[in-house]
Design an enzyme around this catalytic site. Sequence first.
Site: not given
Length: 256
Positions: A64-65, A91, A157, A161
Amino acid sequence: MKGLSGKVAIVTGAGTGIGQGIAIRLGAEGAQVVIDYVGDPSGATETQRAVEQAGGKAAIVAADVTKMSDVAALVDAAWKAFGAADILVNNAGIEHKAAFWDTPEADYDKVMAVNLRGPFFLTQAFVRRLRDAKRPGRIVNISSVHEDMVFPGFSTYCCSKGGMRMLMRDLAVELGPLGITVNDVAPGAVVTPINKALLNDKPKLDALLGKIPLGRLGTPEDVAAMVAFLASDDAAYVTGSTFVVDGGLMRNYREQ
Ligand code: BGC
């Protein structure tokens, strides 16, 4: 693609969607792939089978990042399984829809943890090993057209990003002297589980298709081709940039 054969690539979120497509393509190019996933392992197993069918080697790691210990263990697992980690593809990503004024704190924290904090610290663990071993490397982040383009209803989001884009630019400069390149690939609308709601909503989908000059959604393979290039020797002099794979979506503003 030149130079991918025998390289070791970590791909996060590789049990599904774009990550799965990237893992399979890198495997087909001869890379040894570390397939990271969280939750249900069936997608990761499917990816592993496809990589092997394409002629590559693959190992599956549950990490789990958002957890520092998992991030360290993921990089260690690559070195243990294949003796190195040359390529990192950040990713794994999620999105939550909410009007800005209704966005819960937990949504903000989760989206930022998976999409930005995860890549930050995973990249740190990846780079430390390369620095100590005096080896070059490649980092490819899967960002989004929304690292630059607005996405009303998805402010968390967009924050993540946009942050990823600046992290990429900063690290291109900081890691260049180590022989490590850093780039973003910015997909537009791609057929993956992240888009499930949209794919099942025909009027919304048709409206979106109308904005895509090439007239179709993207596929994981479309994105994977760009990643393979950036991870290959052909991209040896490419760092600090974003490569948009969106069928022309970003350039298609039109007054009604
Ligand atoms: C998002 C999708 C969206 C697409 C185009 C992607 O980054 O994950 O939900 O449809 O951008 O707007």
